[in-house]
Design an enzyme around this catalytic site. Structure first.
Site, PDB file in Angstrom:
ATOM      1  N   HIS A 189      95.722  13.080 -25.519  1.00 14.06           N
ATOM      2  CA  HIS A 189      96.930  13.072 -26.333  1.00 14.06           C
ATOM      3  C   HIS A 189      97.969  12.108 -25.748  1.00 14.06           C
ATOM      4  CE1 HIS A 189      95.181  16.923 -27.637  1.00 14.06           C
ATOM      5  NE2 HIS A 189      95.801  16.688 -28.768  1.00 14.06           N
ATOM      6  N   ASP A 259      89.044  11.357 -34.120  1.00 12.88           N
ATOM      7  CA  ASP A 259      90.070  12.292 -33.688  1.00 12.88           C
ATOM      8  C   ASP A 259      91.407  11.721 -34.172  1.00 12.88           C
ATOM      9  OD1 ASP A 259      91.369  14.409 -32.460  1.00 12.88           O
ATOM     10  OD2 ASP A 259      90.435  14.120 -30.500  1.00 12.88           O
TER      11      ASP A 259
END
Length: 347
Positions: A189, A259
């Site tokens: 992230h 993703d």
């Protein structure tokens, strides 16, 4: 006036209901699907209204709605909402598997079936789970508790039980993060993980669960660099990883999505991220943060869903079936008994 062709992207939204601007965007851009996060989940009736509004905007009753409902630290629908339970993390089933594989497999399937009932009742048709990554001692906490087991054969068995439970309940699974994220020691992230394992190590270990579940309708890529295969590109944007490893070596023929493109592991503009991913061979890009300006950029860059990607998307939706009959009270009683056999919930 003809509707815009379905776009090769899945989008988020900002809140509990679609704004006028979001409704207009979805009507015009026609994303293939919608993904929900905690910011979008207040109650079952609210989510039903939200999912219905999205499907009305795109004009497709079967438009897929996604969520990450793994259990543990990744659960978008949960307490204090009375209708939603707190579910165990994947690693809890791995612990039980150590002492009793049969109980662990039963618990995994039961939990997934209960989750599917929650999701299906809210109009959600796809769960971005199970996680097939294999943990190590130094695996980033962003991944570790979400994994079933360090041994490939155990992880595969548990993930298959989870997948079966979801599909029994009319919800499609998404295996992730193909071809393996378990060696990452930083959180994708915020940073780009670089995995230095040899190709033979990856083939003998990390790739195995994904090869075993290659029939799953959908899969999500890993934002990691596999140095032994392509040191210059994250797997999501690597032709060598997508085409040679995922498609050919692992035999994965289902719908392949990225993703979240909002994650900091990927560099460049949103347009560049979309183009690099599609050029590598993924079928669908995923954008999650609900920022409308970025959503518009993703839609423009992704273009229409077509060719093999469109065929895979249609096949994925056909794999969804009506929920099989099940007794929730019995499932809850059995689940409680299995979990008491040795599992301690971690979150």
């Amino acid at each position: 006036m003809a509707r815009t062709p379905v776009g090769a992207f899945i989008s988020g939204c900002s809140g509990y209901a679609l704004s006028d601007a979001e409704t207009a965007f979805f009507t015009k851009a026609n994303p293939w699907g919608l993904i929900l996060f905690k910011r979008n989940c207040e109650s079952p009736s609210q989510i039903r209204a939200l999912t219905s509004a999205f499907r009305a905007a795109v004009g497709r009753k079967d438009a897929p709605v996604f969520i990450d409902q793994e259990g543990g630290r990744v659960q978008r629908m949960g307490p204090p909402v009375p209708e939603w339970r707190k579910y165990p993390a994947a690693e809890d089933y791995g612990r039980l598997y150590q002492s009793c594989p049969l109980h662990a497999l039963r618990a995994t399937r039961l939990v997934a079936r209960l989750m599917a009932a929650d999701l299906e009742a809210a109009g959600i048709t796809v769960n971005c789970a199970p996680v097939l990554d294999l943990p190590r001692e130094d695996t980033t906490p962003a991944i570790a508790s979400r994994t079933f087991h360090a041994r490939p054969e155990a992880a595969l068995s548990l993930a298959r039980a989870y997948m079966d439970g979801l599909m029994d309940g009319g919800v499609l699974p998404v295996i992730k993060h193909i071809p393996g994220h378990g060696r990452a020691v930083v959180d994708s992230h915020y940073d780009l993980p670089v995995i230095k394992a040899t190709r033979s190590e990856l083939e003998a270990h990390d790739f195995q669960p994904f090869a075993g579940l290659s029939a799953c309708p959908m899969a999500m890529t890993a934002h990691v660099v596999l140095e032994a295969i392509d040191a210059d590109h994250p797997a999501t944007q690597s032709k060598r990883v997508v085409r040679d490893v995922i498609r050919k070596q692992l035999g994965y023929g289902g719908l392949l999505m990225t993703d979240d493109l909002s994650m900091k592991a990927l560099s460049g503009t949103m347009t560049e991220k979309v183009q690099a991913s599609l050029d590598a061979g993924v079928d669908m890009v995923l954008h999650c943060n609900g920022v409308l300006a970025e959503m518009e950029e993703v839609a423009a860059a992704a273009g229409p869903l077509k060719g093999k990607a469109l065929a895979r998307a249609k096949a994925a939706l056909r794999a969804r079936r009506k929920p099989l009959p099940y007794d929730e009270k019995v499932a809850l009683r059995d689940l409680e008994a299995v979990l008491k056999a040795g599992v301690k919930t971690t979150a």
